[in-house]
Design a protein around this motif. Structure first.
Motif: not given
Length: 162
Positions: A14-23, A34-44, A48-54
């Motif tokens: 559930x926590x993981x899928x909460x971050x995916x809507x901005x992927x 899959x590039x993930x920039x969770x809405x609750x974190x600063x948009x990087x 020139x980078x992303x928060x996470x990549x799956x």
């Protein structure tokens, strides 16, 4: 499997899928980074980078050694911006050598000699030119020096091949 572990696993999903809507998907259906920039974190992404990549399950991964700003003769410009541009050109050549494209890069680590905020514009411009909207995860590491004294910049990459 115990009940407590099942609840932890379900909670984690559930926590993981909460971050995916901005992927977003970095490239076509073949590799599915899959590039993930969770809405609750600063948009990087403006930097020139992303928060996470799956990366996709079962993908082959390549690790590209640090590419500096040396030209084909081994020469290094004393100019930071010139070295950064050349290092990204060298990274592109290394990617081509393994049959990969920039949108297959999941993670970059960049090393900057005597880093200060004035260098961020050069770094951001070059990474955006190479990666466009498919910005990889990235870490910048300030360092006092690199392998060769005139080197001012180095970039290494983790690449998903298939």
């Amino acid at each position: 499997m115990s009940r407590a572990i099942k609840h932890l696993l379900i909670g984690g999903l559930i926590i993981m899928t909460m971050a995916v809507p901005t992927a977003t998907t970095a490239n076509g259906e073949d590799l599915k980074l899959t590039i993930v920039n969770p809405q609750k974190l600063y948009d990087p992404s403006p930097n020139g980078y992303s928060t996470a990549v799956i990366t996709p399950r079962g993908a082959r991964v390549a690790y590209v050694s640090g590419q500096g700003g040396q030209d084909s003769t081994g020469g290094l410009s004393p100019d930071f911006a010139v070295q950064v541009k050349q290092a990204y050109a060298n990274l592109r050549t290394a990617l081509e050598g393994i049959g990969a494209k920039p949108d297959q890069v999941a993670k970059l680590t960049v090393f900057v000699v005597d880093h200060d905020m004035s260098k961020l514009g050069v770094l951001t411009q070059n990474v955006k030119e190479m990666f466009g909207e498919a910005l990889p995860a990235q870490t910048l590491v300030p360092v006092p020096k690199l392998a060769i004294d005139p080197m001012l910049f180095e970039v290494e990459a983790v690449v998903v091949l298939d």
